[in-house]
Design an enzyme around this catalytic site. Structure first.
Site, PDB file in Angstrom:
ATOM      1  N   GLU A 285       0.821  -1.219   0.000  1.00  0.00           N
ATOM      2  CA  GLU A 285       0.000   0.000   0.000  1.00  0.00           C
ATOM      3  C   GLU A 285       0.850   1.263   0.000  1.00  0.00           C
ATOM      4  O   GLU A 285       0.401   2.313  -0.460  1.00  0.00           O
ATOM      5  CB  GLU A 285      -0.944   0.008   1.208  1.00  0.00           C
ATOM      6  N   HIS A 306       9.271 -26.597  -2.354  1.00  0.00           N
ATOM      7  CA  HIS A 306       8.712 -27.777  -3.016  1.00  0.00           C
ATOM      8  C   HIS A 306       7.576 -27.421  -3.972  1.00  0.00           C
ATOM      9  O   HIS A 306       6.955 -28.310  -4.553  1.00  0.00           O
ATOM     10  CB  HIS A 306       8.250 -28.791  -1.968  1.00  0.00           C
ATOM     11  N   LYS A 421     -14.070  -0.432  -3.988  1.00  0.00           N
ATOM     12  CA  LYS A 421     -15.080  -0.167  -2.959  1.00  0.00           C
ATOM     13  C   LYS A 421     -16.279   0.564  -3.556  1.00  0.00           C
ATOM     14  O   LYS A 421     -17.436   0.228  -3.255  1.00  0.00           O
ATOM     15  CB  LYS A 421     -14.472   0.649  -1.814  1.00  0.00           C
TER      16      LYS A 421
END
Length: 433
Positions: A285, A306, A421
């Site tokens: 951010e 892995h 948003k």
């Protein structure tokens, strides 16, 4: 004694770092004078030396009271910086599966997503247990915590009654404004304050992080001691003496000159997972603006070797690694001898499990740097105690702000997240103000 050591030998030449000496000095001195962009949110840099001890004592007393009342679980409700710092600290110090016996609460986390299944399972988990709620939000309007708070508040009120429930709800929010502050005034909840000049991702050393840590049994005073000592080291303007800013400059060179797109922060300890998540939000951010910034990724080795070890060794040359090398584990285990040696690992007798983990780290750094030519920055930390954690918080916060300023960015805003948003609220039919 400094708890963190920085090794850049497998990443970048020190002369390249020192080319930024004057620029770093200028930025740091302007930060200290609050003259940089975003200076209204520079309050975090002085937090370790300006703790509100009256409020801290109130937090200590509330945590002790909850334990005295036989509360079993504290439900921490928040998202992003409202919970990541606390969870990072609690798991860093206590481990993923903490040993029982000490006087502390189990901490669980809600409001971190919009999953109906996850929320229902958390509600079922606490339904027959004695729990309290810590709702954390500066504004009180963030959707995920707001929804979770309604569910858990209704369950608590159903269990103990509305009047009694007020004793077991703690709000951490703005001192004067916002919807959550209005609710606190109406309901009479205990509340703690998020300072105006500290943004969410830099708020771990405010009540946002400190109260859950106290409830989890951490020695928070030692975290603050570490943060104070760390701040004394990393507020210096001299780049030759300041490894936090050296790390910031190394990242900057990797991004802007060597054209790497991704930084992978690596730990060989699974209980560091949420510390890595905290770091990802901090840097993601702070730097991810104006089509700039390194993409912050994280891995737990040897587990992720892995799955992604092959890509790092021979895949696209898009990343460099920053490796946390823990010198002293919480607990170590000896490899015992088996006379039949049916599993074929008797060659490890007289070695410790941590020693084997370090061997994996050394072998991987060598493979990635010597063969794959992937740059590796090594951060050596002394241990995973509270004091060392305090050092790490200030190290990374200082480095992160400097990284953004080197890119001419405001470290403390995040305008991009408002786009999704706005779309979501439009879809959901949220009334306009």
């Amino acid at each position: 004694m400094e708890k963190i050591k920085l090794n850049l030998l497998n990443a970048i030449d020190s002369s390249e770092i020192l080319n930024y000496k004057d620029q770093v000095k200028e930025i740091n001195e302007k930060m200290n004078r609050f003259e940089m962009i975003g200076s209204d949110f520079l309050g975090w840099k002085d937090l370790p030396n300006q703790i509100n001890w009256d409020e801290f004592l109130n937090m200590e007393e509330k945590a002790k009271w909850l334990i005295k009342e036989n509360v079993e679980i504290l439900v921490v409700i928040g998202i992003g910086g409202s919970y990541l710092g606390a969870r990072a600290a609690i798991e860093f110090v206590n481990g993923t599966f903490p040993l029982s016996g000490s006087k502390k609460l189990e901490i669980i986390y809600a409001g971190t997503n919009l999953s109906s299944t996850a929320t229902a399972q958390l509600l079922a988990y606490v339904e027959n247990k004695k729990f309290a709620i810590n709702i954390i939000s500066k504004s009180g309007t963030t959707l995920e915590p707001s929804i979770a708070f309604r569910f858990f508040r209704e369950l608590l009120e159903k269990k103990v009654g509305k009047a009694e429930s007020r004793k077991f709800i703690i709000a951490t929010t703005d001192a004067n404004k916002g919807l959550l502050r209005e609710i606190v005034r109406k309901e009479g909840y205990t509340s703690f304050i998020i300072p105006d000049d500290v943004g969410g991702r830099y708020s771990v050393l405010t009540p946002v992080g400190l109260f859950p840590m106290l409830c989890a049994g951490l020695n928070v005073r030692e975290i603050l001691v570490g943060a104070q000592k760390s701040n004394d080291f990393y507020k210096k303007s001299d780049l030759e003496e300041n490894i936090a800013y050296q790390y910031a400059v190394a990242r900057h060179i990797m991004h802007t000159q060597k054209k790497y797109a991704v930084e992978v922060l690596i730990s060989y300890e699974p209980y560091f997972q949420y510390f890595l998540e905290w770091w990802k939000q901090l840097f993601g951010e702070t730097e991810g603006k104006n089509e700039l910034g390194l993409y912050p990724s994280s891995k737990i080795f040897s587990t992720d070797l892995h799955s992604l070890g092959q890509f790092i060794q021979e895949g696209s040359r898009i990343l460099f690694e920053t490796v946390i090398n823990l010198k002293k584990p919480k607990i170590d285990l000896d490899i015992s001898e088996d006379k039949e040696n049916f599993d074929g690992i008797n060659y490890l007798v007289n070695k410790t499990l941590h020693g084997i983990n370090v061997a994996a780290l050394d072998a991987t750094v060598s493979a990635h740097t010597d063969v794959a030519k992937v740059p590796n920055i090594i951060l050596e930390i002394a241990d995973s105690t509270e004091e060392t954690l305090g050092w790490l918080f200030m190290f990374f916060e200082r480095a992160c702000a400097m990284s953004a300023y080197l890119l001419n960015l405001n470290p403390f805003n995040q305008p991009g997240v408002e786009v999704y948003k706005a779309n979501m609220f439009k879809i959901l039919g949220k009334p306009k103000k």
